[in-house]
Design an enzyme around this catalytic site. Structure first.
Site, mmCIF file in Angstrom:
data_model
loop_
_atom_site.group_PDB
_atom_site.id
_atom_site.type_symbol
_atom_site.label_atom_id
_atom_site.label_comp_id
_atom_site.label_asym_id
_atom_site.label_seq_id
_atom_site.Cartn_x
_atom_site.Cartn_y
_atom_site.Cartn_z
ATOM 1 N N GLU A 17 1.415 42.184 -6.334
ATOM 2 C CA GLU A 17 2.443 42.465 -5.325
ATOM 3 C C GLU A 17 2.670 43.944 -5.071
ATOM 4 O OE1 GLU A 17 6.062 40.101 -5.668
ATOM 5 O OE2 GLU A 17 4.942 38.692 -6.875
ATOM 6 N N ASP A 103 3.844 37.272 -8.958
ATOM 7 C CA ASP A 103 4.785 36.851 -10.000
ATOM 8 C C ASP A 103 4.871 35.332 -10.095
ATOM 9 O OD1 ASP A 103 5.372 39.495 -10.505
ATOM 10 O OD2 ASP A 103 7.113 39.538 -9.180
ATOM 11 N N ASP A 105 7.119 32.939 -10.076
ATOM 12 C CA ASP A 105 8.397 32.360 -9.703
ATOM 13 C C ASP A 105 8.250 31.851 -8.278
ATOM 14 O OD1 ASP A 105 8.452 34.649 -8.131
ATOM 15 O OD2 ASP A 105 10.008 35.637 -9.302
ATOM 16 N N GLU A 107 9.270 32.947 -5.348
ATOM 17 C CA GLU A 107 8.845 33.955 -4.381
ATOM 18 C C GLU A 107 7.380 34.327 -4.600
ATOM 19 O OE1 GLU A 107 10.529 35.504 -1.695
ATOM 20 O OE2 GLU A 107 11.814 33.789 -2.059
ATOM 21 N N TYR A 335 8.552 39.687 -18.033
ATOM 22 C CA TYR A 335 9.063 39.494 -16.678
ATOM 23 C C TYR A 335 10.588 39.446 -16.670
ATOM 24 C CZ TYR A 335 9.133 37.823 -11.874
ATOM 25 O OH TYR A 335 9.338 37.720 -10.519
ATOM 26 N N ARG A 337 12.786 38.520 -14.184
ATOM 27 C CA ARG A 337 13.543 37.512 -13.420
ATOM 28 C C ARG A 337 13.347 36.174 -14.128
ATOM 29 N NH1 ARG A 337 11.430 40.677 -9.200
ATOM 30 N NH2 ARG A 337 13.067 41.796 -8.084
ATOM 31 N N HIS A 382 9.522 31.117 -17.931
ATOM 32 C CA HIS A 382 9.301 32.409 -18.558
ATOM 33 C C HIS A 382 9.980 32.462 -19.917
ATOM 34 C CE1 HIS A 382 7.742 33.680 -14.784
ATOM 35 N NE2 HIS A 382 8.902 33.681 -14.173
#
Length: 957
Positions: A17, A103, A105, A107, A335, A337, A382
């Site tokens: 990203e 990532d 997740d 998103e 990570y 989040r 996570h």
């Protein structure tokens, strides 16, 4: 699925990203891999109607979602990402495999899916996931890729569509009824309501006063060190068996909740009791001892990290996440989040090894500690946020500095402490009693705490939102006394107290409140708080979040006419529904139909998401019907709030003001209210003060030259003086006359400016004189401050007062000096951010003509409205530069040849031809200017709509 052996030695394209992450991962993968960044989302719902393909019209073009065809989203490649997409396609052509390493997740999964959809790879595609950026983790992720998780993609898409419908349908209602360019959002509106409701509680709060006694009692023994002090303090708790009232015994109305069981002491009673106890013989009535035990706190997840960084480091949620993102991308932490408090076996082993190394085996529990997640429906698989790797680097070993060091140290300490033994000790309560001279029995109480083994408290102590709260490692030692021991009252002091209104939310406590109410996703809280601050619904006073008067009007409208949409339980239930869709237990399209069109449209029963009514039970239709029927909304009513004594606070298009209507035929009173005034501070007395201030239109006298009155006014852009033109003076048309106007100097005050000051201000620009060649020098006030002008040569002045006082000699002396480039010598950088990973040149923040920007000497990128010089991180700066490079250089518009209609028809009369040609050029120029102006207006209108309604890439704007 692992990479095939046929392509094991070919080129592999890895897409992450951010550029910073790309650089770090590239170092771990070696020459067989090309690592490139997507720079966030490459595709999204259109931001403006102009981005929508021409085949879409009507509501689809406005919303970017086809609500009549199963809510099909219209995705477009972001304009500033087209160059990057072209680059990725080019790299993919040279590659034998594609690894999507965004990532793990919702998103990140959605970004990976959009990349696959846009790039249309013809080579094997792998989804590469990792929770920390270390060499072992990255190489393990390459060896063990997985497929795209379509359920996560569907969940993100449903949220995105829901937020688009909410924002694009409800925001225009705010534009019409409150103020242009406002926005509503599924979670941001509820968060704003929480802050507003807390302020309402503060406004309605009535303080109560109460008194008690604090006594200092001596044992009569000499102190035997800190473990056995000779005296201690105790507070009065009861009189004649009746408990003395404390703050918690009073309601928000200032009244005692239960007068039958509590005694309310006022100042006179407290002082009288103190006097009656002066000669009293006190003794210990009871000693109660209990074991004390405190277990370690769980490792950090996203929200607890934000809360603790706010308490201990003073970081806002946005700043915390920016620093954590940088630590993650540079391989220092896992990570950031995450909803999980779980540690992997590797992490537990590393933490336990460090406990033994740093604190000794006595501090290590016999078995590893595990923590159950407190977050309902925790989404992402996570770990907790922890130092990366199978051996934790101590803060000193990292080489970090500044904010990076402080946040890493916080995460490291919390993680290590989570694997340590409990803190244990004893808590003691001592009751002291005696009978006063008037026969009343008084009892005092003191509590103490002794920690006999600090355990995890040696490594870490959690902060508290209440500054007066006692932290876990705080000891309070009492003397070693027994029941019946005599005590002497050394001092008896009456103390007065007043109840306080509920504290305003801080960023930390608002994050906790949202999480406790299960509203929204924890990973989006930082962006939500950032949004409500940027929208001016909330401003900060110290660390407190204060709602603006504007937010009162917005919340008032939403509560009265869209009650369900800002109902806390309803919003939490929506979150449950979205989680069920993510888990494959519910379908997206039927749910969106119930939400948007209502239960009848979907054929289901009324309930759940279909109940998007106004809270009064008289409207159970879907969102579309709610935003269509606006006749019942009285714009003036929803923006009006009573202050008292007939005074009303109104929220106008140009800011808040107080108004006191007058009887018919008389003039009422009106005064502007400072926008940064906390609403709970607006009282009747303050409103009267505002009314008493100059109205902002004070007559100064008459201009001796023109004979026109001169007045001083308070304008939108500051105080100024202007002349009042006679009645009948044309204001428009060819003969229009504009009144002379001049802004007050910063050193001047609206209340004290004089006629003489006004005449001087209106005399500007002032002719200072002429140089030796006869060139006139003038002193003028401009957009960027005071300056001198001689022809096209301008020189800055140091103060506005020089405009009126500078002499010709002083002006010539300024012009005799070498001219500096621009308005001044190049200023020092505002901030240094390290070397850019692409250009490898130093990146700094500078202040430019159009605001602060980041530059590496080759590429400049203006800071966005959400970026701040003080808090911008190197990663964010590198991202802005990467986006600017991806867009490429700005293309200059090609100059069109002037129209030459008249030249087509040649005549013998040269003069006539020349006149016709000139006329044709003038006409063409006017037409071109008209077309450009019209296009600019249309573009501005579309842009305004896009800016005002939420529609970014996050789950909730």
């Amino acid at each position: 699925m692992s990479p095939s052996s046929e392509t094991a030695h070919g080129k592999r394209l890895v897409i992450v990203e951010s550029p910073a992450k790309a650089k770090t991962i590239k170092g771990y993968l070696g020459p067989g891999y090309i690592v490139e960044a997507s720079v966030g989302h490459i595709r999204d719902l259109p931001g403006t109607a102009a981005e929508v393909p021409d085949e879409y019209t009507g509501e689809v073009r406005r919303l970017g979602v086809d609500v009549d065809h199963d809510f099909a989203p219209i995705y477009v490649v972001n304009p500033d990402k087209k160059s990057q997409v072209t680059k990725l396609k080019s790299l993919l052509k040279e590659s034998d495999e594609l690894f999507l390493a965004t990532d793990e997740d919702r998103e990140g999964e959605a970004i990976a899916w959009h990349l696959q959809e846009v790039l249309k790879p013809k080579v094997p595609v792998h989804r590469m996931v990792f929770h920390e950026i270390t060499k072992d983790a990255i190489q393990e992720a390459v060896r063990n890729p997985r497929h795209l998780n379509k359920r996560l993609v569907d969940a993100q898409e449903t949220r995105r569509i829901l937020d688009r419908l909410y924002g694009y349908e409800v925001s225009p209602v705010l534009w019409k009824k409150v103020m242009p360019k406002l926005s509503a959002g599924r979670v941001q509106s509820v968060a704003t309501r929480l802050v507003v409701e807390r302020e309402r509680e503060r406004i309605a709060f009535t303080s109560a006063s109460y008194w008690d006694l604090v006594g200092t009692f001596g044992t009569g023994r000499t102190a035997a060190g800190a473990a056995d002090p000779e005296s201690f303090g105790a507070r009065l708790v009861s009189v004649d068996g009746k408990r003395v009232a404390t703050g918690r015994d009073f309601g928000p109305d200032g009244r005692l909740k239960s007068a039958a069981t509590t005694l309310h002491l006022d100042e006179q009673a407290a002082r009288g009791l103190a006097a009656a106890l002066q000669q009293t013989a006190f003794s210990v009535r009871s000693v109660e001892s209990k074991p004390y035990r405190r277990s370690p706190y769980a490792p950090f997840r996203t929200t607890t990290l934000q809360q603790e960084a706010s308490r201990k480091l003073g970081f806002g949620a946005k700043r915390t996440m920016q620093v954590a993102q940088k630590l993650y991308e540079n391989g220092f932490i896992t990570y950031m989040r995450t909803d999980s408090t779980t540690l992997s076996e590797t992490a537990i082993t590393a933490a336990r090894a460090q406990v033994t190394q740093l604190y000794g085996a006595d501090y290590l529990p016999s078995a590893p500690r595990t923590y159950a997640s407190k977050v309902k429906n925790a989404q992402e698989a996570h770990e907790a946020i922890r130092p990366s790797g199978d051996r934790f680097r101590t803060p000193a070993e990292t080489g970090l500095g500044g904010d990076d060091f402080r946040l890493y140290e916080l995460i490291w300490m919390r993680t290590v402490a989570s694997q340590m033994k409990d803190a244990v000790g004893q808590s003691v309560t001592v009751k002291v009693g005696g009978r006063a001279a008037d026969g009343r029995d008084a009892e005092f109480s003191a509590s103490g705490k002794i920690i006999t083994f600090h355990g995890f408290l040696k490594a870490y102590v959690e902060g508290a939102d209440d500054p007066n709260a006692e932290l876990d490692d705080r000891e309070r030692r009492l003397p070693q006394v027994a029941e019946g021991d005599p005590l002497a009252a050394e001092r008896l002091t009456p103390e007065g107290h007043a109840t306080k209104p509920p504290a305003r939310y801080t960023e930390a406590s608002l994050v906790k409140e949202l999480e406790d109410r299960e509203i929204g996703r924890p990973s989006t809280y930082a962006s939500i708080i950032d949004t409500i601050i940027n929208r001016k619904y909330v401003f900060k006073k110290g660390t407190a979040l204060v709602p603006s008067f504007l937010s009162f009007a917005v919340v008032n409208l939403l509560e009265k006419h869209f009650g369900r949409l800002v109902d806390y339980d309803f919003t939490a239930k929506m979150e449950d529904d979205l989680d069920r869709i993510a888990a494959g237990q519910a379908e997206s399209v039927p749910w969106l139909k119930r939400f948007y069109f209502g239960a009848g449209e979907a054929g289901g029963a009324v309930g759940g998401a279909a109940d998007a009514g106004n809270g009064d039970g008289d409207h159970l239709g879907g969102l579309k019907e709610l935003v269509t029927d606006l006749g019942a909304i009285d714009a003036r009513e929803i923006s009006s709030f009573p202050v008292g004594d007939g005074i009303v606070l109104r929220v106008g298009r140009y800011g808040p003001y107080v108004e006191r209507p007058a009887p018919e035929g008389e003039t009422g009173q009106r005064a502007d209210v400072p926008e940064d005034l906390p609403p709970d501070e607006l009282t009747v007395e303050l409103a009267e003060e505002l009314f008493a201030k100059p109205s902002g239109e004070r007559e100064l006298g008459t201009d001796p030259v023109s004979g026109n009155p001169l007045v001083a006014k308070a304008g939108r852009y500051g105080p100024y003086v202007t002349e009042v033109l006679p009645e009948g003076t044309p204001k428009t048309g060819k003969n229009a006359v504009k009144p002379r106007t001049a802004s007050l100097f910063q050193s001047m005050d609206l209340d004290t400016v004089t006629l003489e000051d006004a005449l001087k201000l209106l005399s500007l620009p002032r002719v200072v004189g002429a140089d030796a060649e006869g060139n006139e020098i003038t002193a003028q006030n401009g957009r960027y401050g005071p300056y001198l002008k001689r022809g096209t040569d301008s020189r800055s002045l140091t103060s506005e007062d020089q405009l009126l006082s500078i002499t010709l000699e002083e002006a010539l002396a300024i012009y005799a000096q070498p001219k500096q480039r621009g308005r001044a010598a190049a200023a020092a950088p505002l901030k240094e951010l390290g070397n850019d990973p692409v250009s490898e040149k130093p990146v700094v923040v500078k202040d430019g003509r159009f605001g602060p920007y980041v530059t590496d000497g080759e590429t400049n990128a203006t800071l966005r409205k959400d970026d701040e010089v003080e808090t911008i991180t190197p990663e964010r700066a590198f991202e802005l530069l990467a986006e600017k490079r991806a867009r490429g250089p700005v293309k200059k518009a090609a100059k069109k040849a002037p129209a030459k209609k008249a030249a087509v028809k040649k005549t013998a009369a040269t003069k006539t031809a020349a006149k016709k040609t000139a006329a044709a050029k003038t006409t063409a120029a006017k037409k071109t200017a008209t077309v450009k102006k019209t296009a600019a207006k249309k573009t501005a209108a579309v842009k305004s709509t896009a800016e005002a309604a939420p529609g970014g890439g996050s789950e909730e704007s």
